[in-house]
Design an enzyme around this catalytic site. Structure first.
Site, PDB file in Angstrom:
ATOM      1  N   GLY A  76      -4.923  -9.847 -49.396  1.00  0.00           N
ATOM      2  CA  GLY A  76      -3.860 -10.853 -49.333  1.00  0.00           C
ATOM      3  C   GLY A  76      -3.086 -10.942 -50.642  1.00  0.00           C
ATOM      4  N   VAL A 115      -2.845 -13.457 -52.731  1.00  0.00           N
ATOM      5  CA  VAL A 115      -3.652 -14.027 -53.817  1.00  0.00           C
ATOM      6  C   VAL A 115      -4.790 -13.080 -54.178  1.00  0.00           C
ATOM      7  CG1 VAL A 115      -5.127 -15.967 -54.501  1.00  0.00           C
ATOM      8  CG2 VAL A 115      -3.028 -16.389 -53.213  1.00  0.00           C
ATOM      9  N   SER A 143      -9.879  -4.026 -42.773  1.00  0.00           N
ATOM     10  CA  SER A 143      -9.495  -3.374 -44.031  1.00  0.00           C
ATOM     11  C   SER A 143     -10.651  -2.602 -44.662  1.00  0.00           C
ATOM     12  CB  SER A 143      -8.998  -4.422 -45.027  1.00  0.00           C
ATOM     13  OG  SER A 143      -7.870  -5.085 -44.504  1.00  0.00           O
ATOM     14  N   CYS A 194      -1.423 -25.254 -54.908  1.00  0.00           N
ATOM     15  CA  CYS A 194      -0.497 -24.763 -55.940  1.00  0.00           C
ATOM     16  C   CYS A 194       0.428 -25.855 -56.468  1.00  0.00           C
ATOM     17  CB  CYS A 194       0.314 -23.602 -55.388  1.00  0.00           C
ATOM     18  SG  CYS A 194       1.026 -23.900 -53.753  1.00  0.00           S
ATOM     19  N   LYS A 228      -1.891 -33.649 -49.918  1.00  0.00           N
ATOM     20  CA  LYS A 228      -2.674 -32.944 -50.950  1.00  0.00           C
ATOM     21  C   LYS A 228      -2.201 -33.315 -52.350  1.00  0.00           C
ATOM     22  CE  LYS A 228      -3.392 -28.664 -48.233  1.00  0.00           C
ATOM     23  NZ  LYS A 228      -2.815 -27.297 -48.026  1.00  0.00           N
ATOM     24  N   HIS A 254       7.426 -21.888 -57.361  1.00  0.00           N
ATOM     25  CA  HIS A 254       7.731 -23.226 -56.866  1.00  0.00           C
ATOM     26  C   HIS A 254       8.474 -24.042 -57.925  1.00  0.00           C
ATOM     27  CE1 HIS A 254       5.326 -22.485 -53.447  1.00  0.00           C
ATOM     28  NE2 HIS A 254       4.341 -23.323 -53.628  1.00  0.00           N
TER      29      HIS A 254
END
Lengths: 352, 352
Positions: B24, B26, B52, B146, B230, B259
């Protein structure tokens, strides 16, 4: 739509309208809106700089004016003889230069620039909020900044429930706020990015494609931008609330012509979500699109060419029992500029 | 970087590290960051789904591990024998499924999902803010969301000047927050838009190209999204401030992997801009980029791959004498996920 008459003079029922800055993004939209609202003009003239004089602009007709191309005339101090309403969107310098000529010709200037907005003798009008202010104009009425219009159209119905103490707003402003060439620049930058070519930034200080630029307009002494300052000062003037606290952060995002706003409003006393939603649903020029569970909320890419301020994500604020948060989207060229100006012109029409 | 030891057990000086979810966005970044910080691993293993397994991922080496491709192993409950630190980014379901196996193997799970963040027995750690919380872990340490990491890295140094009462934050979140396929989807939608083809939206509820989407994650009962919730709950937990008021509005914008956040902070007492700027300049993992007159401010497109939280547009708030506003940008995959997790792992290393 209410109508108001200028004290000491009467607007004709079928005025001559001049669109000043007819080749710009807002100028083009003036022509579209005049048609869309079927403004009862007896004549529509298109004025622009010498460079564009002689060219033609398309017009679909309104009032007594048939559909057909209009030949652009050069805009000079002599242009306004016989004009009743001059819709200006040609920048502050042009508005300042021609103000006296417009007034001397007996016309009313409805000015989209920031040149006169804070002048004590110039009303700053959003027809849904302070239509009565057109009554005291002295030949010039200012159209507010787009971001301000978007916010006050939603704040005004809420302020009737409970007075507003403080607003914290963050904007998501489209390329169109910087004009038609800026919209083209965003698209061209985006194309270049995808082709792995260098991006050219002329209308913006940095490439806007896939980016956010946290400065719009010039810097003020207090560290805010002029765009942010406008949202404070203009909101206070339009809402007749000189002590209303507004904290604005204005960010340019890579959308094309609709502005988003994340708004947190603190009232004098608690306001329920249902009460606020109902007030907004019945407010003029507001449409509530608020079913996030079903992915229904306002989005810039879906509201191009629409006439309202769209509200979604209305909810309580756990950090303040007197506060609500919501999300707004508005077509910046339409209600944010051209439509609001034409609606001001409608207020000037004689009562039937 | 401080280091902490788990009570009753001692992390090896050269641990075996498993990257769980290695294919992925991350997971890939975990491998880059392990190299960049030269994490003193004795071995790095790459785990992913059966699909994978057998493929190879590139690795540039760290600690005692030479550069060279790593063959992906299928991630099963048996995968963790001999592992000391398991960096997880494979979604909440996988983290929940494998938690016990990781703990039983004597490894520490550092989990990037939201599965355990609010559990009372799981520390939620941003090394610059609450490093001491790793001391009481019971085999699992959670990596915050994040958007929360970005904000608390900037809030923590400011809270030392004056306690924070309330934060109003609006986010400008990149496609990467929804994973690597979402980043591709944004680019592909953009290409389709420019080619006048239909845009396909699978990772997002609507096309994100040239748009803003005002919903991230599922809806909560109070009208907020889980992403917004969150930012409230995680911030309170990380900062040990259960009464800190946070109002968050989380918006997806068409940027790729950084962001933005527009933050308004109300303190218990007035905090000067210079004082705040100085505190931020000396804070770990913060860089002040704040000369807007010269068009210097943080921007998502310019900070990809960077390790810090970047602060600009710091200014007073005319609507509240105790408040300041500023603008943040952070690479969502890096400090927002992989780097923060590896920094948590660094805290576990024995003191030299």
């Amino acid at each position: 739509m209410p109508s108001y008459m200028r004290e000491g003079s009467t607007m004709k029922a079928n005025p001559v309208v001049a669109v000043c800055g007819a080749t710009g993004a807002v100028g083009q939209e003036f022509l579209k809106v005049l048609h869309d609202v079927d403004f009862p003009a007896s004549q529509v003239r298109a004025l622009a700089s010498a460079r564009s004089a002689g060219k033609q602009v398309e017009f679909e007709g309104c009032g007594q004016v048939p559909a057909g191309p209009i030949t652009i005339e050069e805009m000079t101090p002599e242009s306004f003889q016989g004009v009743d309403i001059a819709l200006f969107s040609a920048g502050s310098d042009v508005s300042k230069e021609l103000r006296q000529a417009v007034v001397d010709a007996g016309a009313v200037m409805i000015d989209n620039s920031s040149a006169f907005r804070m002048d004590d003798d110039v009303p700053l009008v959003v027809p849904e909020v302070n239509p009565e202010d057109v009554e005291w104009h002295k030949g010039v009425i200012a159209n507010p900044n787009c971001s301000t219009i978007e916010m006050v159209v939603a704040l005004a119905p809420l302020a009737k429930i409970s007075p507003i103490k403080r607003v914290v707003v963050s904007t998501y402003q489209a390329a169109s706020g910087a004009g038609y060439p800026a919209m083209i620049e965003l698209l061209e930058q985006t194309r270049a990015y995808l082709a792995d070519e260098e991006m050219v930034a002329e209308k913006f200080a940095h490439p806007l494609a896939f980016n956010c630029i946290p400065r719009i307009d010039v810097m003020m002494e207090d560290g805010s931008t002029k765009e942010e300052w406008k949202m404070v000062a203009e909101t206070q003037k339009i809402m007749h609330a000189p002590n209303l606290g507004v904290n604005a952060t204005c960010i340019r995002v890579p959308s094309i012509r609709c502005h988003g706003e994340s708004v947190n409003v603190e009232f004098e006393s608690p306001v329920g979500v249902n009460q606020a939603s109902m007030a907004l649903a019945f407010a003029p020029s507001v449409e509530v699109m608020d079913d996030p569970e079903q992915n229904v909320y306002p989005m810039p890419a879906m509201l191009t060419g629409k006439d309202y301020v769209y509200v979604g994500r209305l909810r309580e604020d756990s950090s303040n029992p007197n506060a609500l948060s919501f999300w707004l989207v508005m077509d910046q060229i339409r209600k944010g500029a051209a439509l609001n100006a034409v609606q001001i012109a409608q207020l000037l029409l004689p009562k039937e």
